[in-house]
Structures are given as structure tokens and as C-alpha cells.
Scaffold this motif. Structure first.
Motif, PDB file in Angstrom:
ATOM      1  N   ARG A  75     -10.046  21.319 -13.972  1.00  0.00           N
ATOM      2  CA  ARG A  75     -11.376  21.279 -13.372  1.00  0.00           C
ATOM      3  C   ARG A  75     -12.241  22.311 -14.090  1.00  0.00           C
ATOM      4  O   ARG A  75     -11.861  23.477 -14.186  1.00  0.00           O
ATOM      5  CB  ARG A  75     -11.305  21.602 -11.876  1.00  0.00           C
ATOM      6  N   HIS A  76     -13.385  21.860 -14.628  1.00  0.00           N
ATOM      7  CA  HIS A  76     -14.340  22.770 -15.267  1.00  0.00           C
ATOM      8  C   HIS A  76     -15.355  23.131 -14.194  1.00  0.00           C
ATOM      9  O   HIS A  76     -16.137  22.293 -13.762  1.00  0.00           O
ATOM     10  CB  HIS A  76     -14.999  22.078 -16.458  1.00  0.00           C
ATOM     11  N   LEU A  77     -15.349  24.387 -13.738  1.00  0.00           N
ATOM     12  CA  LEU A  77     -16.081  24.808 -12.551  1.00  0.00           C
ATOM     13  C   LEU A  77     -17.449  25.404 -12.819  1.00  0.00           C
ATOM     14  O   LEU A  77     -18.317  25.376 -11.943  1.00  0.00           O
ATOM     15  CB  LEU A  77     -15.243  25.840 -11.778  1.00  0.00           C
ATOM     16  N   ALA A  78     -17.653  25.992 -14.008  1.00  0.00           N
ATOM     17  CA  ALA A  78     -18.916  26.679 -14.283  1.00  0.00           C
ATOM     18  C   ALA A  78     -19.168  26.703 -15.786  1.00  0.00           C
ATOM     19  O   ALA A  78     -18.246  26.650 -16.585  1.00  0.00           O
ATOM     20  CB  ALA A  78     -18.858  28.107 -13.742  1.00  0.00           C
ATOM     21  N   ALA A  79     -20.437  26.817 -16.145  1.00  0.00           N
ATOM     22  CA  ALA A  79     -20.836  26.846 -17.554  1.00  0.00           C
ATOM     23  C   ALA A  79     -20.767  28.264 -18.107  1.00  0.00           C
ATOM     24  O   ALA A  79     -20.918  29.241 -17.376  1.00  0.00           O
ATOM     25  CB  ALA A  79     -22.260  26.308 -17.693  1.00  0.00           C
ATOM     26  N   ALA A  80     -20.555  28.345 -19.422  1.00  0.00           N
ATOM     27  CA  ALA A  80     -20.611  29.621 -20.141  1.00  0.00           C
ATOM     28  C   ALA A  80     -21.466  29.405 -21.382  1.00  0.00           C
ATOM     29  O   ALA A  80     -21.338  28.394 -22.069  1.00  0.00           O
ATOM     30  CB  ALA A  80     -19.218  30.096 -20.521  1.00  0.00           C
ATOM     31  N   LEU A  81     -22.333  30.349 -21.663  1.00  0.00           N
ATOM     32  CA  LEU A  81     -23.257  30.254 -22.786  1.00  0.00           C
ATOM     33  C   LEU A  81     -22.637  30.735 -24.090  1.00  0.00           C
ATOM     34  O   LEU A  81     -21.609  31.435 -24.079  1.00  0.00           O
ATOM     35  CB  LEU A  81     -24.504  31.081 -22.483  1.00  0.00           C
TER      36      LEU A  81
END
Length: 130
Positions: free
Chosen positions: A71-77
């Protein structure tokens, strides 16, 4: 060869990556945001899993990824420091199962399970005709 003879639950590893543009969705798909891509996060999870057990493998043996449930829960820049962890949670005759997670600082970016299969390189190459 039986993985239960040399792989134990609790074996673990950690990897750190500073997200480059080349690992973002926008790099692969025009018009998409330049954030850490899910397949690239899964790659780091697989690599950490391999790292966790590599030193215990006998010469001529490797592991290959066979299952992912992530599960990919949050974005990272771009430029974010991502820490990926893998821990052995179960060992079968030829399959090693891992719990994997990815973080940016304390923020969880992804989590799930991954499995790797134990493979004899020489036999594998013969079977493929390599």
C-alpha cells in the motif's frame, strides 16, 4: 536446499534513498507529478528484503521476488530522504516472507508484505537455457 536451515524470522535490513527525479512518476509518465513512484518504492522494499538475508545464503544461491502486496500511503517529493525497512516474518522451504515499510522521517509512505523465492543460479540458468 531448505531456507529454514539458515534464514530466521527477525532478520532485517534498512535502505536509505534520496529521491531523484528518475524515480518519480513524472519521469515515467508525461503530465504526472514528480513524486516518488510506487514501483520505485516497491523496488527499494525488494532490495531491502534481499539485503536482510543475503549474507546467510550459500554460494550459488540467490533470492528472487515472487509476491508483493503493498500500500502506497503518502507522496514524497524529489529530494526527500526515504528509509525502507524489511523484516523476515516467516520462512518456508523455498519462500521467505517479509514485512516491509517505507518512511520519510516519522511519516509512513508505504507498507505491506513481500516474498522471495530461493533459487540455485546454475540450475535456474540451465532451465532457462542461459
Amino acid at each position: 536446499m531448505d531456507a529454514r536451515d539458515f534464514i530466521t524470522t527477525g532478520m532485517s535490513a534498512e535502505r536509505t534513498l534520496v529521491v531523484p527525479v528518475e524515480r518519480t512518476v513524472g519521469h515515467f509518465v508525461s503530465g504526472m507529478p514528480f513524486v516518488y513512484a510506487t514501483p520505485m518504492m516497491i523496488l527499494e522494499m525488494e532490495m531491502a528484503s534481499g539485503d536482510a538475508i543475503r549474507s546467510a545464503l550459500q554460494p550459488g544461491w540467490v533470492t528472487v521476488g515472487t509476491e508483493v502486496d503493498i500500500r502506497h500511503l503518502a507522496a514524497a517529493l524529489v529530494g526527500a530522504t526515504v528509509r525502507t525497512t524489511a523484516k523476515v516474518v516467516a520462512v518456508e522451504r523455498r519462500v521467505i516472507r517479509f514485512e516491509v515499510e517505507a518512511f520519510e522521517g516519522p511519516r509512513k509512505l508505504g507498507e505491506g508484505r513481500h516474498a522471495r523465492g530461493l533459487v540455485n543460479v546454475e540450475m535456474f540458468n540451465k532451465r532457462l537455457g542461459a
